[in-house]
Design an enzyme around this catalytic site. Structure first.
Site, PDB file in Angstrom:
ATOM      1  N   ASP A   1       3.257 -70.491 -33.893  1.00 24.43           N
ATOM      2  CA  ASP A   1       3.096 -71.294 -35.107  1.00 24.43           C
ATOM      3  C   ASP A   1       2.186 -72.497 -34.841  1.00 24.43           C
ATOM      4  O   ASP A   1       2.103 -72.984 -33.720  1.00 24.43           O
ATOM      5  CB  ASP A   1       4.486 -71.768 -35.574  1.00 24.43           C
ATOM      6  CG  ASP A   1       4.456 -72.300 -36.998  1.00 24.43           C
ATOM      7  OD1 ASP A   1       3.471 -72.034 -37.724  1.00 24.43           O
ATOM      8  OD2 ASP A   1       5.412 -72.989 -37.383  1.00 24.43           O
ATOM      9  N   GLY A   2       1.535 -72.959 -35.903  1.00 24.96           N
ATOM     10  CA  GLY A   2       0.735 -74.177 -35.813  1.00 24.96           C
ATOM     11  C   GLY A   2      -0.769 -73.936 -35.797  1.00 24.96           C
ATOM     12  O   GLY A   2      -1.541 -74.877 -35.592  1.00 24.96           O
ATOM     13  N   ASN A   3      -1.188 -72.687 -36.037  1.00 17.88           N
ATOM     14  CA  ASN A   3      -2.634 -72.402 -36.040  1.00 17.88           C
ATOM     15  C   ASN A   3      -3.352 -73.215 -37.119  1.00 17.88           C
ATOM     16  O   ASN A   3      -4.426 -73.771 -36.890  1.00 17.88           O
ATOM     17  CB  ASN A   3      -2.892 -70.919 -36.313  1.00 17.88           C
ATOM     18  CG  ASN A   3      -2.394 -70.019 -35.200  1.00 17.88           C
ATOM     19  OD1 ASN A   3      -1.915 -70.506 -34.187  1.00 17.88           O
ATOM     20  ND2 ASN A   3      -2.510 -68.721 -35.395  1.00 17.88           N
TER      21      ASN A   3
ATOM     22  N   ARG B   1      -2.402 -76.049 -38.644  1.00 16.17           N
ATOM     23  CA  ARG B   1      -2.428 -77.493 -38.368  1.00 16.17           C
ATOM     24  C   ARG B   1      -3.404 -77.827 -37.240  1.00 16.17           C
ATOM     25  O   ARG B   1      -4.090 -78.840 -37.264  1.00 16.17           O
ATOM     26  CB  ARG B   1      -1.011 -77.992 -38.024  1.00 16.17           C
ATOM     27  CG  ARG B   1      -0.177 -78.275 -39.265  1.00 16.17           C
ATOM     28  CD  ARG B   1       1.276 -78.344 -38.956  1.00 16.17           C
ATOM     29  NE  ARG B   1       1.827 -77.010 -38.722  1.00 16.17           N
ATOM     30  CZ  ARG B   1       3.006 -76.773 -38.193  1.00 16.17           C
ATOM     31  NH1 ARG B   1       3.772 -77.776 -37.804  1.00 16.17           N
ATOM     32  NH2 ARG B   1       3.439 -75.544 -38.048  1.00 16.17           N
TER      33      ARG B   1
ATOM     34  N   HIS C   1      -6.474 -69.448 -36.307  1.00 17.10           N
ATOM     35  CA  HIS C   1      -6.035 -68.093 -35.948  1.00 17.10           C
ATOM     36  C   HIS C   1      -6.935 -67.517 -34.846  1.00 17.10           C
ATOM     37  O   HIS C   1      -6.452 -66.878 -33.919  1.00 17.10           O
ATOM     38  CB  HIS C   1      -6.057 -67.178 -37.172  1.00 17.10           C
ATOM     39  CG  HIS C   1      -5.107 -67.611 -38.256  1.00 17.10           C
ATOM     40  ND1 HIS C   1      -3.839 -68.062 -37.982  1.00 17.10           N
ATOM     41  CD2 HIS C   1      -5.244 -67.678 -39.612  1.00 17.10           C
ATOM     42  CE1 HIS C   1      -3.229 -68.380 -39.123  1.00 17.10           C
ATOM     43  NE2 HIS C   1      -4.068 -68.157 -40.116  1.00 17.10           N
TER      44      HIS C   1
ATOM     45  N   GLU D   1       6.395 -62.232 -45.404  1.00 13.17           N
ATOM     46  CA  GLU D   1       6.111 -63.321 -46.360  1.00 13.17           C
ATOM     47  C   GLU D   1       4.653 -63.794 -46.282  1.00 13.17           C
ATOM     48  O   GLU D   1       4.170 -64.462 -47.195  1.00 13.17           O
ATOM     49  CB  GLU D   1       7.020 -64.530 -46.096  1.00 13.17           C
ATOM     50  CG  GLU D   1       8.491 -64.320 -46.455  1.00 13.17           C
ATOM     51  CD  GLU D   1       9.300 -63.649 -45.347  1.00 13.17           C
ATOM     52  OE1 GLU D   1       8.796 -63.584 -44.202  1.00 13.17           O
ATOM     53  OE2 GLU D   1      10.417 -63.175 -45.635  1.00 13.17           O
TER      54      GLU D   1
ATOM     55  N   LEU E   1       4.987 -54.120 -18.482  1.00  8.55           N
ATOM     56  CA  LEU E   1       5.405 -54.928 -19.635  1.00  8.55           C
ATOM     57  C   LEU E   1       5.204 -54.180 -20.956  1.00  8.55           C
ATOM     58  O   LEU E   1       4.158 -53.568 -21.168  1.00  8.55           O
ATOM     59  CB  LEU E   1       4.571 -56.214 -19.653  1.00  8.55           C
ATOM     60  CG  LEU E   1       4.760 -57.137 -20.851  1.00  8.55           C
ATOM     61  CD1 LEU E   1       6.112 -57.851 -20.769  1.00  8.55           C
ATOM     62  CD2 LEU E   1       3.634 -58.176 -20.922  1.00  8.55           C
TER      63      LEU E   1
ATOM     64  N   ARG F   1      12.985 -73.605 -37.109  1.00 10.05           N
ATOM     65  CA  ARG F   1      13.367 -72.520 -38.014  1.00 10.05           C
ATOM     66  C   ARG F   1      13.254 -71.186 -37.303  1.00 10.05           C
ATOM     67  O   ARG F   1      12.459 -71.033 -36.374  1.00 10.05           O
ATOM     68  CB  ARG F   1      12.407 -72.465 -39.218  1.00 10.05           C
ATOM     69  CG  ARG F   1      12.585 -73.486 -40.253  1.00 10.05           C
ATOM     70  CD  ARG F   1      11.772 -73.117 -41.501  1.00 10.05           C
ATOM     71  NE  ARG F   1      10.342 -73.236 -41.289  1.00 10.05           N
ATOM     72  CZ  ARG F   1       9.664 -74.364 -41.429  1.00 10.05           C
ATOM     73  NH1 ARG F   1      10.274 -75.466 -41.787  1.00 10.05           N
ATOM     74  NH2 ARG F   1       8.368 -74.395 -41.212  1.00 10.05           N
TER      75      ARG F   1
END
Ligand code: FPP
Length: 282
Positions: A40-42, A44, A57, A87, A151, A215
């Site tokens: 998260d935070g791309n 901002r 992104h 979403e 992996l 969250r």
């Protein structure tokens, strides 16, 4: 197996620098089996640089590469990355289209590296809703890496935790209909887990979220029941190998009880309990 873990990581670290010292504090025998990350935070990150959101992104690809490589070098079993939620379709069309282009670019650039490093790619989510070109590239990369045994990277794309649970229940209903057992259908945890997108994989031990938001955002709702949460203020495009090592080191300091007690806390004698409650000892 445990002895070989982390060895490939030290091969790319610089002796005695901060990352090296941090890696030395990590116990190879207690690595998480599965790490999940909410990237998260791309947006901002881009806004702080007066750039369009899509620049964030694009910059988010490098940390994906770094985290995948580091997890592979540490000898981890599973890594799940939240790339696009059910979403996220609410975002402007150009942003959504750019995300598909970046996904295709990532797959093209990274496939040789995934193959070289024995990494297996998987996707979780309702990918049938993606543009056909993105679906084709994903299927091709999944197929090409399907025999790798190192992996496993799950890309969560058009993923929603609630959607996954609904899909799992519907699959169980369909199965019961086929078998003619609908009348007696009763669910238990094992049955439900067996129909999740992640069936057969260990649940994440560690959930990392970048950009400071507290969250879960509809991510792996079932699987993270006992995961340790690690939230960093760092925006995803700035997330580096050292940040992953910090998260793993912090995870190893946690006291995981899974609803039980640590041995030291469970030594209350029956006499002591009786004294505290003011009743005679049994
Ligand atoms: C959340 O930041 C990020 C996303 C919704 C997309 C994640 C995509 C990438 C990291 C790009 C490449 C990934 C792959 C797997 C190729 P945000 O846009 O919600 O940021 P904000 O909260 O600051 O607006």
């Amino acid at each position: 197996m445990v002895l070989t873990r982390m060895r490939d990581l030290f091969a790319v670290l610089t002796p005695a620098d901060e990352e090296w010292e941090l890696a030395l504090t990590i116990d190879p025998a207690r690595l998480p089996a599965h790490i999940a990350i909410i990237m998260d935070g791309n947006g901002r990150w881009a806004r702080m640089r007066s750039l369009p959101r899509v620049a964030g992104h694009k910059a988010g690809i490098e940390p994906v590469r770094a985290v995948v490589e580091t997890c592979a070098r540490m000898g981890l079993g599973y890594l799940t990355l939240y790339a696009f939620s059910v979403e996220n379709w609410k975002r402007p069309r150009t942003e959504v289209e750019t995300l598909w282009r970046l996904l295709r670019y990532y797959l093209k650039i990274e496939l040789p590296r995934l193959l070289r490093n024995n990494i297996r790619l998987n996707v979780i989510g309702r990918i049938e809703a993606l543009p056909a070109s993105a679906q084709d590239d994903l299927e091709q990369a999944i197929q090409a890496t399907s025999h790798n045994s190192g992996l496993q990277v799950n890309l969560a794309i058009n993923y929603g935790g609630r959607a996954e649970l609904v899909d799992a229940v519907n699959r169980l209903i369909d199965k019961a209909r086929l078998e003619g057992t609908t009348e007696d259908l009763r669910l238990d945890e094992e049955m439900l887990a067996s129909q999740l997108y992640t069936a057969g994989q260990p649940d994440p031990d560690l959930l990392i979220r970048t950009s400071g938001e507290m969250r879960i955002s509809n991510f792996l709702l079932w699987q993270i029941a006992y995961a340790e949460l690690y939230v960093t203020e760092t925006f995803w495009p700035d997330f580096k190998r050292i940040d992953l090592l910090r998260a793993v080191a912090e995870y190893q300091k946690r006291d995981r009880r899974f609803g039980g007690l640590t041995p030291a806390a469970s030594t209350n004698s029956e006499e002591l309990v009786a004294e505290v409650l003011g009743v005679p000892a049994p």
